[in-house]
Design an enzyme around this catalytic site. Structure first.
Site: not given
Ligand code: NVA
Ligand code: CP
Length: 303
Positions: A103, A130, A133, A223, A263, A291
């Site tokens: 990540r 992502h 997800q 989101d 999400c 998930r």
């Molecule tokens: N768009 C959000 C998704 C989190 C799972 C982010 O990148 O923070």
């Molecule tokens: N939806 C998701 O990826 O959550 P986290 O950022 O908590 O991993």
């Protein structure tokens, strides 16, 4: 051949469907308390440059349930590209671990890492996409609707990493997509055209007004307006996204029984009202829980 899970765009309809079907079987086994040890003695190294609750825990639990284990590696420790070249780190870590979950911010970094890794690389979120997800979300949609055809998803909000993966997920898996994103927060037109060209059987339609985009949809998805790393833009974004909140008034334009998805983590009172996220249409927690099953399928497929 070694495969990475970096973007849904790289995967075929058949292969994505195979993962979903395997995930459904794994969910059943989990509910019946049946265990698989297929990943015994396998290790997943997990590099996180951004916070996470769901992704980290679901991958850790998933590996454990499959008989393997994980190593959590905070990015500050490894500092890929700073402490050492991304290519060197990829070559070293993939000699120890059987899979690498990353990540991070830049999608280029994960692609570079994958180029040099001898073990499969899984995208646990980048600024671009992502995929774990979105694939899991489509699993949830299929499961909740009990069908795989004639589905329309309406996405309201930021044209961000989540939207990118949902766009390609819908294109690959045959879901119609209506979307409304404020000006300045839309994905490039070429990306929308590219997704549409992948599947002529579905429609991908942009709307200016959220109330129009949710009409007739089976699923309404949103989101956060401010993603991880964009915190400095928060005030500006709150202004620019006014009118794009999923709330009771907006849902008056949608079907009574439409599913509401997010999400998570959610910023209650921004992109979604507390009343809707806690309301009867919301399936956000089942969505989060799925998930586990879909990612176990991804792990079995890759590792
Ligand atoms: N768009 C959000 C998704 C989190 C799972 C982010 O990148 O923070
Ligand atoms: N939806 C998701 O990826 O959550 P986290 O950022 O908590 O991993």
């Amino acid at each position: 051949m070694r495969r990475d899970f970096l973007s849904l765009r790289d995967w075929s309809h058949e292969d994505l469907l195979k993962i979903i079907t395997l995930g459904m079987g794994l969910k059943k086994e989990y509910q019946q308390n049946r265990a698989r040890n297929s990943l015994a003695h396998k290790t997943l190294a997990m590099i996180f440059a951004k916070p996470s609750s769901r992704t980290r825990v679901s991958f850790e639990v998933g590996m454990f349930q499959l008989g393997g284990h994980t190593i959590f590696l905070p990015n500050d420790e490894l500092r890929p590209g700073k402490r050492e070249a991304v290519s060197d780190l990829a070559r070293v870590l993939s000699g120890y671990a059987d899979g690498i979950l990353i990540r991070t911010f830049s999608h280029d970094l994960i692609e570079e890492f994958a180029c040099y890794s001898s073990a499969p690389v899984i995208n646990g979120l980048t600024d671009k996409c992502h995929p774990c997800q979105a694939l899991s979300d489509i699993f949830t949609i299929y499961e909740k609707l009990g069908r795989r055809e004639e589905i329309t998803l309406s996405y309201i909000g930021d044209g961000n990493n989540m939207f990118y993966s949902l766009l390609y997920g819908c294109a690959k898996l045959g879901i119609n997509l209506n979307f409304a994103c404020p000006p300045g927060y839309r994905l490039a037109k070429e990306i929308i055209v590219d997704a549409q060209q992948l599947n002529a059987k579905i429609s991908i339609k942009q709307f200016d007004v959220p109330g129009e985009a949710v009409k007739g949809a089976d699923v309404v998805y949103t989101d956060v307006w401010t993603s991880m790393g964009q915190e400095a833009e928060k005030e500006q974004r709150l202004r620019d996204f006014a009118g794009f909140q999923i709330n009771k008034e907006l849902l008056e334009n949608a079907r009574d029984n439409c599913l509401v998805m997010h999400c998570l983590p959610a910023h209650r009172g921004e992109e979604i009202s507390a009343e809707v996220i806690d309301g009867p249409n919301s399936i956000v927690f089942e969505q989060a829980h799925n998930r586990l099953h879909v990612q176990k399928a991804i792990l079995l497929e890759l590792l």
